[in-house]
Design an enzyme around this catalytic site. Structure first.
Site, PDB file in Angstrom:
ATOM      1  CE  LYS A   1       1.934 -10.997  11.578  1.00  0.00           C
ATOM      2  NZ  LYS A   1       0.809 -10.893  12.539  1.00  0.00           N
TER       3      LYS A   1
ATOM      4  CB  ILE B   1       9.808   4.292   4.287  1.00  0.00           C
ATOM      5  CG1 ILE B   1       8.797   5.302   4.853  1.00  0.00           C
ATOM      6  CG2 ILE B   1       9.487   3.942   2.835  1.00  0.00           C
ATOM      7  CD1 ILE B   1       8.943   6.700   4.266  1.00  0.00           C
TER       8      ILE B   1
ATOM      9  CB  THR C   1       6.124   5.235   7.684  1.00  0.00           C
ATOM     10  OG1 THR C   1       6.277   6.208   6.655  1.00  0.00           O
ATOM     11  CG2 THR C   1       4.658   5.013   7.956  1.00  0.00           C
TER      12      THR C   1
ATOM     13  CD  GLN D   1      -2.085 -20.159  12.271  1.00  0.00           C
ATOM     14  OE1 GLN D   1      -1.201 -20.242  11.425  1.00  0.00           O
ATOM     15  NE2 GLN D   1      -2.165 -19.124  13.092  1.00  0.00           N
TER      16      GLN D   1
ATOM     17  CB  ALA E   1       1.946 -26.344  23.141  1.00  0.00           C
TER      18      ALA E   1
END
Ligand code: O7M
Length: 216
Positions: A64, A68, A71, A176, A180
Site C-alpha cells: 500500500k 512521494i 520514495t 470481513q 466470494a
C-alpha cells in the site's frame, strides 16, 4: 508474471511466522492465482520470504505504497528485486506517486494495482467519497488494476462500470463478511481471502471451497 484469472483466488498470508506461511503456500500447491504478502509477514520474516513463496506461484506485494514519487520508486524497486510480480499502492497520494509505482513495475515487467475504496467500515469516511476519482486516476495512469471492496458488492459493481479493462481485486471475503460469489458477480476478477484460508483447520480444503463457490 501478470495476474491471470484462473481460480480467481488470491490468498493473503498475513502470518507472522515465515515457516508457517511457507508451509501453507506449499499445501496450497498452486491452486490459487497468487499469494499476497503484507507487512505482518514481511516485517517478521523479511523481504526474502518473497523468493521462497515464489516457488509456489505469483506473489503480490501489498505494501500500500503511499509516499512521494521518489520514495515510491525506491520501495517498489525493493519489492520487485525481491521477486514480487505486482505491487499495490494507494491512489490518494496522487497521480505522480501512482505513476512512479507503475513506471517502476514496467521496468521489471511487473504490475501495479491501486487501492480505491477499502473493505473496512472506516473506508466510507474518506475513501468512499473519492473512490470513483481514484478509479479514474488509476485508469489514466495505466495501472493494471485496482482494489475494490467485496464487503460492498453494490459499490463494487459501480466501480466495475468505471474501471474499463482494469482488473479488480476484491478483499473482504470471509472474515470481513464479504461473499466470494457476490464479489465476482459484481465484477471482481479476483477475490482476496486471508483468515478464511490461513486460519482454517485445513487451508487447502478452505481454498478449494472458495474456488468451488467461484465456479458455481
Ligand atoms: O481475509 P482477511 O480479512 O483476513 O484479509 C484481507 C486481506 O486483504 C488483508 O491482507 C488486508 O490487508 C487486505 N485488504 C483488505 O482487507 N481490505 C482492503 O480494502 C484492501 C486490502 C488489500 O489487499 O489491499 C491491497
Amino acid at each position: 508474471m501478470p495476474l491471470v484469472p484462473r481460480s480467481r483466488l488470491i490468498v493473503a498470508l498475513d502470518l507472522m511466522d515465515g515457516y508457517e506461511a511457507l508451509s501453507i503456500a506449499e499445501k496450497l500447491g498452486g491452486i490459487a492465482d497468487a499469494i499476497k504478502v503484507n507487512y505482518p509477514l514481511i516485517l517478521s520474516a523479511g523481504l526474502d520470504i518473497i523468493k521462497d513463496l515464489k516457488k509456489h506461484g505469483n506473489v503480490v506485494a501489498d505494501f500500500k505504497v503511499a509516499d512521494i514519487p521518489n520514495t515510491n520508486s525506491l520501495i517498489c524497486a525493493q519489492a520487485f528485486k525481491a521477486g514480487a510480480d505486482a505491487i499495490i499502492c494507494h491512489g490518494f497520494a496522487g497521480s505522480d506517486s501512482v505513476k512512479a509505482c507503475i513506471d517502476e513495475a514496467s521496468k521489471y515487467g511487473c504490475e501495479a494495482y491501486v487501492v480505491t475504496e477499502m473493505s473496512h467500515p472506516g473506508a466510507v469516511e474518506f475513501l468512499q467519497p473519492h473512490a470513483f476519482e481514484l478509479v479514474e486516476l488509476a485508469r489514466r495512469a495505466g495501472a493494471s488494476g485496482i482494489i475494490a471492496p467485496a464487503t460492498r458488492p453494490e459499490r463494487l459493481a459501480d466501480i466495475r462500470r468505471k474501471a474499463g479493462k482494469m482488473k479488480i481485486l476484491a478483499p473482504g471475503v470471509g472474515a470481513q463478511g464479504g461473499e466470494a460469489r457476490r464479489a465476482i458477480d459484481a465484477g471482481a476478477d479476483f477475490i482476496i481471502v486471508g483468515r478464511g484460508i490461513y486460519g482454517a483447520d485445513d487451508p487447502y480444503e478452505a481454498a478449494l471451497e472458495f474456488i468451488e463457490q467461484l465456479r458455481r
